[in-house]
Every structure is written in C-alpha cells, then in structure tokens.
Scaffold this motif. Structure first.
Motif, PDB file in Angstrom:
ATOM      1  N   UNK A   1       0.821  -1.208   0.000  1.00  0.00           N
ATOM      2  CA  UNK A   1       0.000   0.000   0.000  1.00  0.00           C
ATOM      3  C   UNK A   1       0.856   1.260   0.000  1.00  0.00           C
ATOM      4  N   UNK A   2       0.330   2.313  -0.618  1.00  0.00           N
ATOM      5  CA  UNK A   2       0.974   3.619  -0.571  1.00  0.00           C
ATOM      6  C   UNK A   2       0.709   4.268   0.792  1.00  0.00           C
ATOM      7  N   UNK A   3       1.454   5.315   1.084  1.00  0.00           N
ATOM      8  CA  UNK A   3       1.221   6.158   2.260  1.00  0.00           C
ATOM      9  C   UNK A   3       1.364   5.386   3.568  1.00  0.00           C
ATOM     10  N   UNK A   4       2.374   4.509   3.616  1.00  0.00           N
ATOM     11  CA  UNK A   4       2.654   3.784   4.852  1.00  0.00           C
ATOM     12  C   UNK A   4       3.653   4.616   5.636  1.00  0.00           C
ATOM     13  N   UNK A   5       3.260   5.075   6.813  1.00  0.00           N
ATOM     14  CA  UNK A   5       4.010   6.125   7.502  1.00  0.00           C
ATOM     15  C   UNK A   5       5.158   5.578   8.344  1.00  0.00           C
ATOM     16  N   UNK A   6       6.042   6.488   8.720  1.00  0.00           N
ATOM     17  CA  UNK A   6       7.257   6.115   9.460  1.00  0.00           C
ATOM     18  C   UNK A   6       6.948   5.512  10.826  1.00  0.00           C
ATOM     19  N   UNK A   7       5.887   5.974  11.464  1.00  0.00           N
ATOM     20  CA  UNK A   7       5.558   5.455  12.800  1.00  0.00           C
ATOM     21  C   UNK A   7       5.193   3.974  12.724  1.00  0.00           C
ATOM     22  N   UNK A   8       4.441   3.590  11.703  1.00  0.00           N
ATOM     23  CA  UNK A   8       4.070   2.181  11.547  1.00  0.00           C
ATOM     24  C   UNK A   8       5.304   1.339  11.227  1.00  0.00           C
ATOM     25  N   UNK A   9       6.184   1.867  10.379  1.00  0.00           N
ATOM     26  CA  UNK A   9       7.432   1.160  10.074  1.00  0.00           C
ATOM     27  C   UNK A   9       8.251   0.970  11.346  1.00  0.00           C
ATOM     28  N   UNK A  10       8.360   2.018  12.143  1.00  0.00           N
ATOM     29  CA  UNK A  10       9.136   1.939  13.380  1.00  0.00           C
ATOM     30  C   UNK A  10       8.527   0.925  14.345  1.00  0.00           C
ATOM     31  N   UNK A  11       7.213   0.860  14.403  1.00  0.00           N
ATOM     32  CA  UNK A  11       6.559  -0.115  15.265  1.00  0.00           C
ATOM     33  C   UNK A  11       6.932  -1.539  14.851  1.00  0.00           C
ATOM     34  N   UNK A  12       6.860  -1.815  13.550  1.00  0.00           N
ATOM     35  CA  UNK A  12       7.194  -3.147  13.073  1.00  0.00           C
ATOM     36  C   UNK A  12       8.657  -3.482  13.375  1.00  0.00           C
ATOM     37  N   UNK A  13       9.540  -2.559  13.054  1.00  0.00           N
ATOM     38  CA  UNK A  13      10.964  -2.810  13.299  1.00  0.00           C
ATOM     39  C   UNK A  13      11.258  -2.943  14.781  1.00  0.00           C
ATOM     40  N   UNK A  14      10.534  -2.195  15.603  1.00  0.00           N
ATOM     41  CA  UNK A  14      10.716  -2.295  17.041  1.00  0.00           C
ATOM     42  C   UNK A  14      10.291  -3.640  17.596  1.00  0.00           C
ATOM     43  N   UNK A  15       9.510  -4.372  16.806  1.00  0.00           N
ATOM     44  CA  UNK A  15       9.111  -5.722  17.187  1.00  0.00           C
ATOM     45  C   UNK A  15       9.908  -6.777  16.426  1.00  0.00           C
ATOM     46  N   UNK A  16      11.102  -6.355  15.984  1.00  0.00           N
ATOM     47  CA  UNK A  16      12.029  -7.271  15.322  1.00  0.00           C
ATOM     48  C   UNK A  16      11.448  -7.852  14.035  1.00  0.00           C
ATOM     49  N   UNK A  17      10.704  -7.010  13.297  1.00  0.00           N
ATOM     50  CA  UNK A  17      10.126  -7.405  12.020  1.00  0.00           C
ATOM     51  C   UNK A  17      10.871  -6.687  10.898  1.00  0.00           C
ATOM     52  N   UNK A  18      11.301  -7.427   9.910  1.00  0.00           N
ATOM     53  CA  UNK A  18      11.870  -6.827   8.702  1.00  0.00           C
ATOM     54  C   UNK A  18      10.718  -6.257   7.873  1.00  0.00           C
ATOM     55  N   UNK A  19      10.851  -5.002   7.476  1.00  0.00           N
ATOM     56  CA  UNK A  19       9.792  -4.328   6.727  1.00  0.00           C
ATOM     57  C   UNK A  19      10.280  -4.050   5.318  1.00  0.00           C
ATOM     58  N   UNK A  20       9.454  -4.408   4.357  1.00  0.00           N
ATOM     59  CA  UNK A  20       9.770  -4.100   2.964  1.00  0.00           C
ATOM     60  C   UNK A  20       8.589  -3.355   2.346  1.00  0.00           C
ATOM     61  N   UNK A  21       8.831  -2.109   1.950  1.00  0.00           N
ATOM     62  CA  UNK A  21       7.815  -1.333   1.236  1.00  0.00           C
ATOM     63  C   UNK A  21       7.986  -1.662  -0.236  1.00  0.00           C
ATOM     64  N   UNK A  22       7.054  -2.397  -0.789  1.00  0.00           N
ATOM     65  CA  UNK A  22       7.216  -2.947  -2.128  1.00  0.00           C
ATOM     66  C   UNK A  22       7.116  -1.875  -3.203  1.00  0.00           C
TER      67      UNK A  22
END
Length: 332
Positions: free
Chosen positions: A12-33
């Motif tokens: 999805x477009x418009x995925x914000x930095x706070x959501x990315x930080x939340x995922x990474x803070x839970x030891x999740x690798x995030x890929x914005x496709x």
C-alpha cells in the motif's frame, strides 16, 4: 504451518514512518514494495505476488485480488492484513482451509469516512460544484440548495461507519432512519434512530448513505426500481462499495432529474473496466460530488489503519491473537 518468517511486505501507498518503526521495534523486517511498472495493487498477478512476497510472513495489503491459487503460491504467508475494512477480494474460505489469518483495520477509518459522507451531503445538497463551475464561467447567479439540518437521512447498513455517521448527524438534528438486519436497542437509544424497511428508507429519505457490504444479495440493491421510489430532491451517497449501486441506472436518474444529486467515492468500474464510460459520465456531472475511493485517505485515518494493520501482523507472526474485532478468518 511452521513459525512464520519475521518479514512483512507492504504493498500500500502512504505507509508512515511510525508504523514502520513499530514493526521494526518488534524485530520485524519491513519491505515497502515497489510495484511492477504500470500496475496497481489490484492488477497484481500471482507471479507478481510471488516476487514481491518472497520470504514474507505478513502482507499489509489494500486492493489486491487474493485468490486460493495466490495463497497456495505463498506458503510462508501467515497473515493477510488488510489496511481497510472490506475483504471481498480475499478468498476467505481458502484462507481458512490453508491455515492463514485474514484481518481488517477495524475502527481505523470510521471517522474519516463519516466526515467524508457529511461533506458530500452538504456539497451535493447545496450544489457547490454546480455553483463554482457556473462562477468559473462568469455566471454568479445564486443556485438555491437544500439543508442537511433537520432532514430525514436514511442509512443502509449500520456498522462502525454507520454509527460514526449517526453521531455526526445528531449535530444537524437529523431524523435518522436505518435499514439493517440487526439494529441494536442500544443504538436506537443512543442515536434516536428509527428502524425501517428498505422501501420506506427509499421513499422518505432526503439523503441516503450506503454502508452495507457488497454481497450477491446487495449487488445493485439501488437500481432503477429503487430510484423510482426516491424523492426528486433526494441525494444518494455511496462511500461503501461499487456495485451496491447500478451506476447506469444512477446516471439515467440524474440525467432525467429523478434525484437531486449524488456523492460517490466508489464505482462499478473499479472491478469492471467496461463500466469506465459510465463512471466518466457520472464524475463529469455538476450534480455529482466525486472522489477516487479516498474516504479513508486522510493523514490521520491512514496513520490509524497503518498501525492497526501492523499490530495484527505482529500478533500473528508472534503466534498470538490479533484484536478480536479485526479478525475475519483465523485458520491456524
């Protein structure tokens, strides 16, 4: 299914930095496709999905068509986390049988869509677009519109967005009528509602707002026959799903002055390209307030739905339960 990979892909477009930080803070690798050139999310085929979701345990998704074959081609995928509340494009039966989880971002976009409905009601009723276009052409004649204040408003379907709309309509002292299979006594008492059948809603409403899911039973529920039962000064709002309204019949009703106007955020052409000419004709009209399926797309609404979708993904990858109200299918 073995323990899911700790990777979440976002298409999805418009995925914000706070959501990315939340995922990474839970030891999740995030890929914005990055989607294939010229393709929207809805146009992704199975080969596209296999490339984009290689090694992913979670998918934060909007409008992709997620079929049984697609799920079968993605054996590592534990959760389809919808950043939205509709899920008709996901084969939920297949998801259950294949041991997957499907969630929605329940409660994230209620306020944003309800605000949009109010805006469309006022804009169509007061003929804002028609007036501004006339002014651009040098004509400053006053066009007399109609109030929302103390009008009869019919709501078809009464889920989270319908209730959010009802709260706002109380400020306009509107008479609120609801047509839904299950109307709770607490809602009747809280919002001063009346429960009506569909024909009554059509015949008596000054404004009608659709908030029902798209199912075989609700497809084209607002058709030529329905327009024939509506008031000539009625305004129809559809921010729910294209297909609830027969768009050809809507165009004909507007062309013949059968209703006053419409507010549209969804269209049949979104799933049926052969209807594009009808959509084009609708959005060109002065008596139509149009948006490109953007009801949930405010900064605040997207931030809420991004976070809810992320929470659901983390909970499933961790082997826990996502929020109950978000679960559509849990096949684990």
């Amino acid at each position: 299914m073995t323990k899911p990979p700790r990777k979440v892909v976002v298409t999805q477009k418009f995925f914000d930095d706070e959501a990315v930080a939340f995922l990474r803070g839970n030891d999740i690798e995030v890929e914005i496709a990055t989607l294939p050139d010229g393709k929207t999310e809805a146009q992704l085929d199975i080969d596209d999905m296999k490339k984009l979701l290689d090694g992913a345990g979670g998918w934060i998704v909007g409008h992709a068509n997620i079929t049984r074959d697609a799920l079968g081609a993605l054996p590592d995928l534990a959760i389809v986390s919808r950043r939205g509340v509709g899920y008709e494009k996901v084969d939920t039966e297949a998801a259950r049988e294949l041991g997957r989880v499907v969630t929605i971002a329940a409660g994230g976009n209620d306020a944003s869509v309800a605000d949009q409905v109010i805006g469309m009601m006022i804009s169509a009723g007061r003929r804002f677009r028609e007036a501004q276009n006339a002014m651009n052409g040098g004509k400053w004649n006053i066009l007399v519109g109609t109030d929302l204040y103390r009008k009869k408003v019919g709501i078809l379907g009464f889920g989270r967005i319908g209730r959010s709309l009802a709260r706002r309509l109380q400020g306009f002292e509107a008479e609120i009528m609801v047509c839904t299979p299950r109307l709770r006594d607490e809602d009747i008492n809280a919002y001063g509602l009346s429960s009506v059948d569909f024909d009554t809603l059509l015949a008596e409403s000054d404004y009608i707002s659709l908030h029902a899911p798209l199912t075989p039973e609700t497809r084209h529920i607002v058709d030529a026959d329905a327009f024939g039962k509506m008031k000539p000064n009625a305004v129809l709002i559809n921010t729910a799903r294209g297909g609830l309204v027969d768009d050809r019949a809507l165009l004909e009703a507007l062309e013949n002055g059968r209703i006053l106007g419409a507010g549209l955020d969804v269209y049949e052409s979104e799933s049926d390209p052969s209807m594009k000419s009808v959509t084009d004709a609708l959005i060109a009209r002065d008596d139509v307030i149009a948006a490109p399926h953007a009801g949930a797309s405010t900064h605040e609404g997207l931030a809420r739905t991004n976070m809810i979708a992320s929470v659901c993904a983390v909970e499933v990858i961790e082997g826990r339960m996502p929020p109950r109200e978000c679960i559509v299918v849990d096949g684990r």
